[in-house]
Write a protein that holds these residues in place. Structure first.
Motif, PDB file in Angstrom:
ATOM      1  N   LYS A  99       0.775  -1.472   0.098  1.00  0.00           N
ATOM      2  CA  LYS A  99       0.307  -0.149  -0.103  1.00  0.00           C
ATOM      3  C   LYS A  99       0.791   1.193   0.231  1.00  0.00           C
ATOM      4  CE  LYS A  99      -4.151   1.634   1.995  1.00  0.00           C
ATOM      5  NZ  LYS A  99      -5.383   1.386   3.120  1.00  0.00           N
ATOM      6  N   LEU A 100       2.142   1.169   0.763  1.00  0.00           N
ATOM      7  CA  LEU A 100       2.981   2.375   0.621  1.00  0.00           C
ATOM      8  C   LEU A 100       3.565   2.655  -0.657  1.00  0.00           C
ATOM      9  CD1 LEU A 100       4.516   1.958   4.157  1.00  0.00           C
ATOM     10  CD2 LEU A 100       3.027   3.647   3.519  1.00  0.00           C
ATOM     11  N   ILE A 101       3.877   1.058  -1.181  1.00  0.00           N
ATOM     12  CA  ILE A 101       4.708   1.383  -2.681  1.00  0.00           C
ATOM     13  C   ILE A 101       3.399   1.870  -3.784  1.00  0.00           C
ATOM     14  CG2 ILE A 101       5.161  -0.065  -4.494  1.00  0.00           C
ATOM     15  CD1 ILE A 101       6.380  -2.319  -2.484  1.00  0.00           C
ATOM     16  N   TYR A 102       2.058   1.656  -3.531  1.00  0.00           N
ATOM     17  CA  TYR A 102       1.152   2.235  -4.607  1.00  0.00           C
ATOM     18  C   TYR A 102       0.689   3.674  -3.924  1.00  0.00           C
ATOM     19  CZ  TYR A 102       0.678  -2.397  -6.253  1.00  0.00           C
ATOM     20  OH  TYR A 102       0.853  -3.765  -6.700  1.00  0.00           O
ATOM     21  N   ASP A 103       1.219   4.185  -3.021  1.00  0.00           N
ATOM     22  CA  ASP A 103       0.619   5.354  -2.202  1.00  0.00           C
ATOM     23  C   ASP A 103       0.972   6.539  -3.359  1.00  0.00           C
ATOM     24  OD1 ASP A 103      -0.225   6.634   0.086  1.00  0.00           O
ATOM     25  OD2 ASP A 103       1.583   8.138  -0.463  1.00  0.00           O
TER      26      ASP A 103
END
Length: 339
Positions: A168-172
Motif C-alpha cells: 500500500k505504501l508502494i502504491y501510495d
C-alpha cells in the motif's frame, strides 16, 4: 497477568494436560479395562492394543470435531435461518430455507466478489507457479543461488496484512505538489511529468495491483517446492538428452517439466486454495471498495459489519463448496502417490 506469561502458562497446561491424558488413559486401559493378567491376559492385551491407537487419536479427533465439524454444521444451520431480536431482547432464529441464498444472489456485490475471485483464480496460481518454477531453475544454475532463494522466499515470512501495508505504501499517491513516497508513483511522475495516480481506486486494474501482493508472497513457496522436485530428477535423463543434442529449452520443457508435473499441479492447487480464501490483502488495502470485493471479504462484511448472519453464513458455504472439490482432489492424488 502479562500476555507472554499467560501464553507460557497456557502452553504448559496444554502440554501437561495431553501428557496426563495419554498416561492416565493407558493406565486405565491396561490396569482396569483390560488387565494383562489372569486366564484372559492374551485376549486382553490384543483388545488393549486395538483400542490404544484410538486413545492417541482422540484429542485430534475431538479438536477437529469441535473446531471444524461443528462450525460447518452451525454455519449450514445459520445459512438457513434469519436472526430476529424480540421486544424483550431475546434473540431467535427463524427457519427461512434458501431465502438467504436468494438474497445473496440478488446482491450485485456478491457477483462482483465471484467475478474477482475467478479472476484471482486464473491469474495468481498461474503466475506464482510460473515465477516459482523459473526462480527454481535459474537459482540452481548460479553460484549464489542459495542467497537468491532466501531473498525470494523471504516474503513468505511476512503476514498477509504486513505485506498489504508494504505494498500500500508502494502504491501510495500524494498530491501533485508533494514528494511521492510511493515507489510506483515516484517513478511514474518522474518519467512522464503527469499527476500521480491513485492506483488502488482505478476500476478493474486495481484487482491486478492487489494480485501482485499475493504473487509476491506465494512465489517463494512455489520456488522451494519446485526446486526440490527439480533436484530429484535423475541426472541420467538429462545427460541422455544432451548426448542426443537437445538444447537447454528442450531439456527444460520436454525432459524436466514432464517429470515434475505432479509437483507443479500440487503447487498450483495449493495456491488455488489460498486464493479462494484470500481476505487479509483485500481488507487491508481496499476493504472491497472500488470494485475489488472478494468472497471472504464479502462474508466478513455481511457477518460483522451489516450483522446479517444468514447471508454471511450463506457466503461462507459458497466458499466451502468452492474449496471442497480441490481438497478432495488433492487428497486423492496424495493417496495415489503413496500407493
Amino acid at each position: 497477568m502479562h500476555p507472554a506469561f499467560a501464553g507460557l502458562v497456557t502452553i504448559v497446561i496444554g502440554v501437561g494436560g495431553c501428557l496426563s491424558y495419554f498416561w492416565l488413559s493407558n493406565q486405565f486401559l491396561d490396569k482396569v479395562l483390560y488387565p494383562a493378567k489372569g486366564p484372559n491376559a492374551g485376549r486382553n492385551i490384543n483388545r488393549a492394543n486395538m483400542i490404544r491407537p484410538w486413545l492417541f487419536l482422540f484429542p485430534a479427533l475431538f479438536a477437529l470435531t469441535l473446531y471444524l465439524a461443528y462450525p460447518v454444521v452451525e454455519t449450514i444451520r445459520l445459512s438457513l435461518t434469519e436472526r430476529a431480536t424480540l421486544s424483550d431482547g431475546t434473540t431467535v432464529y427463524n427457519f427461512v430455507g434458501f431465502a438467504n441464498y436468494a438474497q445473496m444472489a440478488d446482491d450485485p456485490k456478491f457477483w462482483e466478489a465471484m467475478f474477482n475471485n475467478m479472476l484471482w483464480l486464473i491469474i495468481v496460481p498461474a503466475l506464482s507457479t510460473a515465477f516459482g518454477l523459473l526462480a527454481a531453475q535459474l537459482t540452481d544454475r548460479i553460484a549464489w543461488g542459495n542467497i537468491a532463494k532466501s531473498l525470494i522466499f523471504m516474503p513468505m515470512a511476512i503476514s498477509f496484512v504486513g505485506a498489504a501495508v508494504i505494498w500500500k505504501l508502494i502504491y501510495d499517491a500524494r498530491p501533485a505538489d508533494a514528494s511521492q513516497i510511493g515507489v510506483v508513483n515516484a517513478i511514474y511522475v518522474s518519467l512522464t511529468g503527469n499527476d500521480p495516480v491513485q492506483l488502488l481506486t482505478v476500476p478493474f486494474w486495481n484487482n491486478f495491483f492487489l494480485m501482485i501482493v499475493l504473487v509476491w508472497i506465494q512465489t517463494g513457496f512455489a520456488m522451494v517446492i519446485l526446486s526440490a522436485a527439480l533436484r530429484g530428477i535423475p541426472e541420467e535423463t538429462i545427460e541422455a538428452a544432451i548426448v542426443d543434442g537437445a538444447n537447454p529449452f528442450q531439456i527444460f520443457f520436454k525432459i524436466k517439466m514432464p517429470q515434475i508435473m505432479g509437483t507443479i499441479v500440487v503447487v498450483w492447487t495449493t495456491i488455488t486454495l489460498v486464493v479462494l480464501k484470500v481476505f487479509d490483502i483485500v481488507f487491508a488495502m481496499t476493504n472491497g471498495q472500488w470494485g475489488t470485493q472478494v468472497l471472504a471479504n464479502y462474508m466478513y462484511n455481511q457477518l460483522f459489519v451489516t450483522r446479517d448472519w444468514g447471508v454471511g453464513s450463506a457466503s461462507a458455504m459458497v466458499i466451502m463448496l468452492l474449496v471442497t472439490p480441490i481438497l478432495i482432489w488433492n487428497v486423492r492424488n496424495a493417496r495415489a502417490e503413496m500407493r
